[in-house]
Design a protein around this motif. Structure first.
Motif, PDB file in Angstrom:
ATOM      1  N   LEU A  15       0.838  -1.166  -0.076  1.00 25.51           N
ATOM      2  CA  LEU A  15      -0.112  -0.077   0.019  1.00 25.51           C
ATOM      3  C   LEU A  15       0.826   1.170  -0.044  1.00 25.51           C
ATOM      4  O   LEU A  15       0.657   2.160  -0.776  1.00 25.51           O
ATOM      5  CB  LEU A  15      -1.058  -0.090   0.978  1.00 25.51           C
ATOM      6  CG  LEU A  15      -1.899   1.019   1.071  1.00 25.51           C
ATOM      7  CD1 LEU A  15      -3.095   0.468  -0.193  1.00 25.51           C
ATOM      8  CD2 LEU A  15      -3.002   0.675   2.377  1.00 25.51           C
ATOM      9  N   CYS A  16       1.899   1.192   0.837  1.00 30.67           N
ATOM     10  CA  CYS A  16       2.723   2.440   0.895  1.00 30.67           C
ATOM     11  C   CYS A  16       3.240   2.967  -0.500  1.00 30.67           C
ATOM     12  O   CYS A  16       3.342   4.127  -0.721  1.00 30.67           O
ATOM     13  CB  CYS A  16       3.793   2.313   2.121  1.00 30.67           C
ATOM     14  SG  CYS A  16       4.704   0.952   1.789  1.00 30.67           S
ATOM     15  N   SER A  17       3.745   1.821  -1.005  1.00 30.89           N
ATOM     16  CA  SER A  17       4.549   2.140  -2.453  1.00 30.89           C
ATOM     17  C   SER A  17       3.425   2.537  -3.607  1.00 30.89           C
ATOM     18  O   SER A  17       3.665   3.453  -4.332  1.00 30.89           O
ATOM     19  CB  SER A  17       5.215   0.916  -2.976  1.00 30.89           C
ATOM     20  OG  SER A  17       4.626  -0.008  -3.175  1.00 30.89           O
ATOM     21  N   SER A  18       2.154   1.884  -3.413  1.00 29.82           N
ATOM     22  CA  SER A  18       1.150   2.345  -4.239  1.00 29.82           C
ATOM     23  C   SER A  18       0.860   3.941  -4.108  1.00 29.82           C
ATOM     24  O   SER A  18       0.490   4.744  -4.926  1.00 29.82           O
ATOM     25  CB  SER A  18       0.042   1.566  -4.599  1.00 29.82           C
ATOM     26  OG  SER A  18      -0.360   0.823  -3.163  1.00 29.82           O
ATOM     27  N   VAL A  19       0.500   4.229  -2.812  1.00 30.95           N
ATOM     28  CA  VAL A  19       0.222   5.553  -2.330  1.00 30.95           C
ATOM     29  C   VAL A  19       1.342   6.656  -2.478  1.00 30.95           C
ATOM     30  O   VAL A  19       0.970   7.775  -3.012  1.00 30.95           O
ATOM     31  CB  VAL A  19      -0.092   5.564  -0.772  1.00 30.95           C
ATOM     32  CG1 VAL A  19      -0.492   6.833  -0.263  1.00 30.95           C
ATOM     33  CG2 VAL A  19      -1.579   4.810  -0.634  1.00 30.95           C
ATOM     34  N   ASN A  39      10.063  14.030   2.511  1.00 32.32           N
ATOM     35  CA  ASN A  39       8.815  14.429   3.557  1.00 32.32           C
ATOM     36  C   ASN A  39       7.902  15.244   2.551  1.00 32.32           C
ATOM     37  O   ASN A  39       7.529  16.551   2.868  1.00 32.32           O
ATOM     38  CB  ASN A  39       9.080  15.236   4.629  1.00 32.32           C
ATOM     39  CG  ASN A  39       8.128  15.106   5.863  1.00 32.32           C
ATOM     40  OD1 ASN A  39       6.960  14.097   5.579  1.00 32.32           O
ATOM     41  ND2 ASN A  39       8.081  15.997   6.578  1.00 32.32           N
ATOM     42  N   ILE A  40       7.030  14.652   1.803  1.00 34.32           N
ATOM     43  CA  ILE A  40       5.990  15.003   0.689  1.00 34.32           C
ATOM     44  C   ILE A  40       4.768  14.520   1.357  1.00 34.32           C
ATOM     45  O   ILE A  40       4.447  13.797   2.063  1.00 34.32           O
ATOM     46  CB  ILE A  40       6.348  14.755  -0.785  1.00 34.32           C
ATOM     47  CG1 ILE A  40       6.670  13.102  -0.929  1.00 34.32           C
ATOM     48  CG2 ILE A  40       7.669  15.367  -0.993  1.00 34.32           C
ATOM     49  CD1 ILE A  40       6.759  12.757  -2.296  1.00 34.32           C
ATOM     50  N   PRO A  41       3.440  15.280   0.925  1.00 32.87           N
ATOM     51  CA  PRO A  41       2.487  15.026   1.340  1.00 32.87           C
ATOM     52  C   PRO A  41       2.084  13.303   1.379  1.00 32.87           C
ATOM     53  O   PRO A  41       1.346  13.205   2.109  1.00 32.87           O
ATOM     54  CB  PRO A  41       1.480  15.766   0.422  1.00 32.87           C
ATOM     55  CG  PRO A  41       2.200  17.097   0.011  1.00 32.87           C
ATOM     56  CD  PRO A  41       3.653  16.369  -0.277  1.00 32.87           C
ATOM     57  N   CYS A  42       2.244  12.676   0.247  1.00 32.69           N
ATOM     58  CA  CYS A  42       1.898  11.384   0.321  1.00 32.69           C
ATOM     59  C   CYS A  42       2.877  10.604   1.326  1.00 32.69           C
ATOM     60  O   CYS A  42       2.371   9.261   1.637  1.00 32.69           O
ATOM     61  CB  CYS A  42       2.130  10.649  -0.983  1.00 32.69           C
ATOM     62  SG  CYS A  42       3.954  10.568  -1.686  1.00 32.69           S
ATOM     63  N   THR A  43       3.994  11.039   1.741  1.00 28.71           N
ATOM     64  CA  THR A  43       4.712  10.263   2.886  1.00 28.71           C
ATOM     65  C   THR A  43       3.683  10.298   4.014  1.00 28.71           C
ATOM     66  O   THR A  43       3.620   9.198   4.609  1.00 28.71           O
ATOM     67  CB  THR A  43       5.805  11.186   3.072  1.00 28.71           C
ATOM     68  OG1 THR A  43       6.765  11.557   2.090  1.00 28.71           O
ATOM     69  CG2 THR A  43       6.742  10.218   4.294  1.00 28.71           C
ATOM     70  N   LYS A  44       3.132  11.145   4.401  1.00 22.17           N
ATOM     71  CA  LYS A  44       2.142  11.163   5.481  1.00 22.17           C
ATOM     72  C   LYS A  44       0.928  10.228   5.448  1.00 22.17           C
ATOM     73  O   LYS A  44       0.451   9.396   5.947  1.00 22.17           O
ATOM     74  CB  LYS A  44       1.651  12.591   5.988  1.00 22.17           C
ATOM     75  CG  LYS A  44       0.863  12.581   7.196  1.00 22.17           C
ATOM     76  CD  LYS A  44       0.612  14.034   7.709  1.00 22.17           C
ATOM     77  CE  LYS A  44      -0.151  14.426   8.782  1.00 22.17           C
ATOM     78  NZ  LYS A  44      -0.983  15.205   9.313  1.00 22.17           N
TER      79      LYS A  44
END
Ligand code: SF4
Length: 57
Positions: A15-19, A39-44
């Motif tokens: 999931l993390c790599s697809s998000v 630290n970009i928005p999708c990181t969070k």
């Protein structure tokens, strides 16, 4: 700040790599790896999406 994956907790759902593919990638060990400390928005988003809370920063 360091983004980290707890390998004990990661179940390899991907999931993390697809998000957030800029920061996370899946490797042959079926675990997520941090490929960039951005630290970009999708990181969070990835951190909050992880079902096992395996990602920290
Ligand atoms: S979302 Fe969480 S459990 Fe799924 S691959 Fe990423 S770190 Fe592992």
């Amino acid at each position: 700040m360091t983004i980290k994956i707890n390998k004990e907790k990661c179940i390899g759902c991907g999931l993390c790599s697809s998000v957030c593919e800029e920061v996370f990638e899946m490797k042959d060990d079926m675990k997520a790896h941090v490929k960039s400390q951005k630290n970009i928005p999708c990181t969070k988003e990835a951190i909050t999406s992880c079902p096992t809370e395996a990602i920290s920063k």
